[in-house]
Design an enzyme around this catalytic site. Structure first.
Site, PDB file in Angstrom:
ATOM      1  CG  ASP A   1      -2.015  -0.871   1.311  1.00 36.54           C
ATOM      2  OD1 ASP A   1      -2.274  -1.438   0.161  1.00 36.54           O
ATOM      3  OD2 ASP A   1      -2.684  -1.426   2.298  1.00 36.54           O
TER       4      ASP A   1
ATOM      5  NE  ARG B   1      -2.093   2.355  12.683  1.00 38.31           N
ATOM      6  CZ  ARG B   1      -1.337   1.686  11.676  1.00 38.31           C
ATOM      7  NH1 ARG B   1      -0.162   2.060  11.504  1.00 38.31           N
ATOM      8  NH2 ARG B   1      -1.709   0.603  11.065  1.00 38.31           N
TER       9      ARG B   1
ATOM     10  CG  ASP C   1      -5.094   1.722  11.733  1.00 36.95           C
ATOM     11  OD1 ASP C   1      -5.216   1.781  13.014  1.00 36.95           O
ATOM     12  OD2 ASP C   1      -4.846   0.734  11.196  1.00 36.95           O
TER      13      ASP C   1
ATOM     14  CB  SER D   1      -4.791  -6.717   6.266  1.00 35.47           C
ATOM     15  OG  SER D   1      -4.294  -5.448   6.947  1.00 35.47           O
TER      16      SER D   1
HETATM   17  N1  ARG Z   1      -8.966  -3.661  14.408  1.00 31.48           N
HETATM   18  C1  ARG Z   1      -7.765  -3.194  15.228  1.00 31.48           C
HETATM   19  C2  ARG Z   1      -7.708  -1.609  15.416  1.00 31.48           C
HETATM   20  O1  ARG Z   1      -8.335  -0.999  14.852  1.00 31.48           O
HETATM   21  C3  ARG Z   1      -6.346  -3.521  14.348  1.00 31.48           C
HETATM   22  C4  ARG Z   1      -6.252  -2.895  12.882  1.00 31.48           C
HETATM   23  C5  ARG Z   1      -5.077  -3.447  12.261  1.00 31.48           C
HETATM   24  N2  ARG Z   1      -4.651  -2.428  10.971  1.00 31.48           N
HETATM   25  C6  ARG Z   1      -4.177  -2.971  10.074  1.00 31.48           C
HETATM   26  N3  ARG Z   1      -3.906  -2.065   9.139  1.00 31.48           N
HETATM   27  N4  ARG Z   1      -4.282  -4.265   9.521  1.00 31.48           N
HETATM   28  O2  ARG Z   1      -7.117  -1.132  16.153  1.00 31.48           O
END
Ligand code: ARG
Length: 399
Positions: free
Chosen positions: A14, A94, A123, A173
């Protein structure tokens, strides 16, 4: 002088596509930033890839210690856990990435910062809110969200420009840092499918874990682990070691249906060995050292704290105000906890504290107890007075 954009670069598909896309679509120079948050990846390789794709400059930042001290430590004290299951590992990383992006953008005089989040997750919210809170004049570019990129389209793009990106066959992912590993997508999108063993990298299956239990002892000072099995270590090092120790005993796997801020229910799988051990032991030590009223109040506050952090509001004043309250409570959270790890199970089996509120001479069933049993009789009379009266009234019995 051309415009500059600072991009959070992971080295994956990405964000690799994003470098080229920003160069083309925005006619800007791209500066890439990769933070080491303990994701166990080779930062040198990532840097070389960014430059090979066309970034004019790259920053590799070892942020593990800052992540542990300023983010994970707060999560430990707050027993940070979303929907009773998720220790917030990705969510905590993040705001730190966003903070570094802003700092570098300011230093480089960039007009925009960029990230590789989609428009479907949490995110993007965590990045955007933090960036806006720290510097509202910076523009935010999110190529995957703007361009509505699918994996197929990305691979086409990589081929078209001959970008030096390894196209992994991974169906999942994945995001990882010191506090845990998140796995989503692919076959996991059917919530009825048991996760295949291939999704797990930090934990063995309980079936394959050793047949003898492993005991560990964790010592806390003001709510933070400071010693593992008697050895004084940094929080970062304790987390690294616990991820290994608990992981090899099959401890740390999480599977749940999660409510994203954007309304989607998603199936999430995590591996968080150290987080589960530390949070469980920390909560146990709090029970030994805090009063019932503090514990009850704090549990409610913890849920609010966890929601704020999950939903991208790390920079909200409420989070800091709650942390101030929590810090006050942690003064007394000192002591040791003994844990037994065995084939996927994690059990606290002992605890002690110089601030313990457990007083043996009150609690004991032996005859020399300091507790005055006769005082219980009057106490119960008053405690149950209204309940007794209500029952009599209902049955028409005169008082
Ligand atoms: N669902 C989790 C969260 O919102 C994990 C997100 C994982 N992110 C990713 N880009 N695979 O914190």
């Amino acid at each position: 002088m051309s415009k500059k954009v600072v991009l959070a670069y992971s080295g994956g598909l990405d964000t690799s596509v994003a470098i080229k896309w920003i160069m083309e679509e925005y006619e800007a120079d791209v500066i890439t930033v990769t933070l080491d948050l303990g994701q166990r990846e080779d930062l040198k390789v990532i840097e070389e890839r960014a430059i090979a794709i066309g970034a004019i400059k790259h920053y590799s930042i070892d942020a593990k210690n800052e992540f542990a001290q300023n983010y994970i430590a707060k999560a430990i004290k707050a027993n940070g856990m979303y929907e009773d299951k998720y220790p917030l590992s990705t969510a905590l990383g993040r705001p730190l990435i966003a903070k570094k992006l802003v700092e570098i953008a300011e230093g480089e005089n960039a007009y925009a910062v960029a990230h590789g989040s989609t428009g479907k997750g949490n995110d993007q919210v965590r990045f955007d809110v933090t960036i806006k809170a720290l510097n509202p004049s910076l523009q935010i570019i999110a190529p995957i969200r703007e361009w509505d990129l699918s994996r197929d389209k990305e691979i086409e793009y990589v081929k078209k420009y001959g970008l030096p990106v390894p196209i992994k066959k991974s169906k999942y992912s994945i995001d990882q840092n010191l506090w845990g590993r998140s796995i989503e997508g692919g076959p996991l999108e059917d919530p009825m499918n048991e996760p295949d063993e291939e999704v797990f990298e930090w934990t063995v299956s309980p079936e394959k874990a050793p047949d003898v239990p492993e005991y560990i002892e964790l010592e806390f000072e003001r709510g933070i682990p400071t010693k593992l099995n008697g050895e004084e270590l940094s929080l970062e090092e304790i987390i690294i070691r616990l991820n290994k120790i608990a992981g090899k005993n099959g401890v740390g796997r999480i599977d749940h249906i999660e409510d994203r801020l954007v309304g989607i229910k998603s199936r999430e799988v995590y591996e968080c060995p150290a987080a589960l051990v530390i949070l469980e032991t920390h909560k146990d030590l709090e029970k030994l050292t805090l009063t019932k009223s503090v514990l009850n109040f704090k549990r409610n506050v913890e849920m609010i704290w966890s929601s704020l952090v999950y939903n991208g509001l790390w920079t909200d004043p409420l989070r800091e105000a709650i942390d101030a309250f929590i810090d006050e409570t942690q003064e007394m959270v000192n002591g040791k906890v003994k844990i037994k790890l065995y084939k996927g199970s994690l059990r606290v089996v002992g605890r002690s504290s110089p601030n313990s509120l457990y007083i043996h001479s009150y609690a004991t069933y032996e005859s020399h107890s300091k507790f005055d049993q006769k005082a219980a009789i009057g106490f119960i009379d008053l405690w149950g007075l209204q309940t007794k009266i209500a029952n009599m009234i209902r049955r028409g019995i005169k008082l």
